[in-house]
Structures are given as C-alpha cells and as structure tokens.
Design a protein around this motif. Sequence first.
Motif, short mmCIF file in Angstrom:
data_model
loop_
_atom_site.label_atom_id
_atom_site.label_comp_id
_atom_site.label_asym_id
_atom_site.label_seq_id
_atom_site.Cartn_x
_atom_site.Cartn_y
_atom_site.Cartn_z
N SER A 134 0.83 -1.20 0.00
CA SER A 134 0.00 0.00 0.00
C SER A 134 0.86 1.25 0.00
O SER A 134 2.04 1.22 0.38
N ILE A 135 0.27 2.33 -0.43
CA ILE A 135 0.88 3.66 -0.35
C ILE A 135 -0.18 4.60 0.20
O ILE A 135 -1.35 4.53 -0.21
N LEU A 136 0.19 5.43 1.16
CA LEU A 136 -0.77 6.33 1.79
C LEU A 136 -0.28 7.77 1.77
O LEU A 136 0.91 8.04 1.62
N VAL A 137 -1.24 8.67 1.92
CA VAL A 137 -0.96 10.10 1.99
C VAL A 137 -1.60 10.64 3.26
O VAL A 137 -2.82 10.54 3.44
N LEU A 141 -1.02 16.53 8.16
CA LEU A 141 0.18 17.30 8.46
C LEU A 141 0.01 18.72 7.94
O LEU A 141 -0.44 18.94 6.81
N GLU A 142 0.36 19.72 8.77
CA GLU A 142 0.14 21.11 8.41
C GLU A 142 1.46 21.85 8.24
O GLU A 142 2.38 21.71 9.06
N LYS A 143 1.54 22.63 7.20
CA LYS A 143 2.76 23.37 6.91
C LYS A 143 3.05 24.42 7.97
O LYS A 143 4.19 24.79 8.21
N ALA A 144 1.99 24.88 8.66
CA ALA A 144 2.18 25.87 9.73
C ALA A 144 3.04 25.30 10.86
O ALA A 144 3.82 26.02 11.48
N ASN A 145 2.88 24.00 11.13
CA ASN A 145 3.66 23.35 12.18
C ASN A 145 4.97 22.78 11.65
O ASN A 145 5.91 22.55 12.43
N GLU A 150 7.07 19.01 2.65
CA GLU A 150 6.87 18.79 1.23
C GLU A 150 5.88 17.64 1.05
O GLU A 150 5.62 16.88 1.99
N PHE A 151 5.37 17.50 -0.16
CA PHE A 151 4.37 16.45 -0.40
C PHE A 151 4.93 15.08 -0.08
O PHE A 151 4.23 14.22 0.48
N LYS A 152 6.19 14.84 -0.42
CA LYS A 152 6.78 13.51 -0.18
C LYS A 152 6.80 13.16 1.30
O LYS A 152 6.80 11.97 1.67
N ASP A 153 6.80 14.18 2.18
CA ASP A 153 6.81 13.92 3.62
C ASP A 153 5.48 13.31 4.10
O ASP A 153 5.43 12.72 5.17
N PHE A 180 7.27 -1.40 6.91
CA PHE A 180 6.55 -0.17 6.59
C PHE A 180 7.46 1.03 6.78
O PHE A 180 8.39 1.01 7.60
N HIS A 181 7.21 2.06 6.00
CA HIS A 181 8.08 3.23 5.96
C HIS A 181 7.23 4.49 5.97
O HIS A 181 6.26 4.61 5.22
N ASP A 182 7.57 5.41 6.85
CA ASP A 182 6.93 6.73 6.88
C ASP A 182 7.99 7.78 6.57
O ASP A 182 9.03 7.83 7.25
N ASN A 183 7.73 8.61 5.58
CA ASN A 183 8.70 9.66 5.26
C ASN A 183 8.80 10.70 6.36
O ASN A 183 9.82 11.37 6.51
#
Length: 282
Positions: A134-137, A141-145, A150-153, A180-183
């Motif tokens: 699987s691949i998830l998005v 996650l908020e850019k303010a914090n 980046e999108f890849k994160d 499993f891997h989380d960017n």
Amino acid sequence: MKKLLFMLICAPLLAIGQDDLLGEINIEPIESQYASAAFKGLKVVNFESTKLVSKNEMTLIVSHRFGSIKNGFESFFGLDDAVTRLNFIYGISDAINVGISRSSFQKIYEASAKYRLFRQQENSFPFTVVGFNSILVNTALEKANLPKLEFKDRLGYTAQLLISRKVSTNLSLELAPTFFHDNYVQLNNQDNSQFALGAGLRYKLTKRWSFNADYGWHLNRADSSPFRNPLSIGMDLETGGHVFQMHFSNAQAMNTNGFLGQATGDWSDGNIYFGFNLSRVF
C-alpha cells in the motif's frame, strides 16, 4: 442358434468391461483440494487476512474505532472521539485485488494491492501465501507546524507477506512479516523504515460465530517511543452477504503504518478502544 444366443448374453457384459477399461484409461489424477474459508473476513482484526475478494466483485469495508473506553461517561465511552475508515476493494481476478480508502485518522488516503501467491492444498502445499502493498498520503500534516513540509513527507508505504494455515475445521493461524516506511515520523530517533512481525488466529465457535485475535511485534521501535505493540481481540459474525467484526484494541488507527507504529493504548490500565469492521459485498 446356440451361438447366437450366447453372443446376445455376452454382449452387454463385454460392453461393460470395455467401458470399465476405457474409464481407467481416461481417469485424470484427483487434484489436491484447496483449503477454504481459513478466514471469513478480509481482516483478522487489524491485520489483513489471506482472504481475497472474488473476481469482478466489489466489497466495502466500513471500519470504526471509538475513543478510549477509559474515560467512561466523560466521552461516552469513546463515542465522542470516534474515527472511521471507508475501504473499497475490487477483485480484478480471484487472486488479485486493488483497493482505495479514506480514514478520518490523520485524514489518510490509501491505495493498496493484495495478491495471492500460493494456496494451501491437501497433501501438497501447507500454507496460503498472500502479498499486500500500500501507499498512503497523510493530509493532516500542516505546513504551519512543519515549515519545510513537502508532499513527499506525507507519504507512507507498506509491504507485507501474509502466511496462513487452516490447521483444522475450526482453527486458522496467520503470520505477517511486515515492512513499513513513513517519510515523516513524530520522533527524531525513530527510523523511518520499520519492521514488525504480526500474528493472528481465528477459532470457529459456531456456524456463524468465531473468535479472532491479532498482535503486532514492532522490531525496531525507538527506546524513547511512547507507542506500544498492538493487541486486538474480538468476535466475527457472518450473516449472509456481510461479515460483522466486533473487537477491542489498544490501537485506534486502522492503516497498517498507524496501528503498528502509533498504537497509544494500554491494556493494563483499560486504555483500549472498542470498534468494528463491517464488510459488504456488491
């Protein structure tokens, strides 16, 4: 006349004997029987099972996890803090499934593929082996914090091998070595690439009811991590076109990366979550 009478009597016997001989010549070896219904649900509890959706069928899995029951009436035993996941799975063939889901936990979108490599056969191969990727998005996650976000994160990945055996009419077991891997990870000292070994079982109690359980052993969790290994137990109820799974777990997340890497509950102090999976075939 006697010869004619003798031939008339013997002809049927000769025909039967000829049919028997031809039958023996044309008989094909009896194929080993595949083990069936090791698991009735597409999930054991949290872990994927080795069951797949049939060709050209669409299955919807509605998964729900209430908040912790530890808070009692303050959160109405978790009702106020519930999360939901909708997962649509389609059978390209009897051995290949694809899925897409959305979870309110971290607002995760996920695409998946599940495919059978081997099937358990009587007097032949002892296990059913299924791959899952699987691949998830993570859109929560908020850019303010995270100013450098980046999108890849937001991306996470899972590669899993599901190995099951129907031990008897009532008992089925499964092992699930998992990568499993989380960017992006919450702890700086936690490796982005993580490994776990899952184990699950199903014990059939009646024609419609079974006891199910699964556990995930995280193999490289950071020493300072507040997260725990997920343990889940529950019951399956099969009712015609759908399977209803009710369970308790110390993990509220329903994606593999979430329940293996971010389980926060603790069975020892009652910090656990009630939930269910409801599967419906279309």
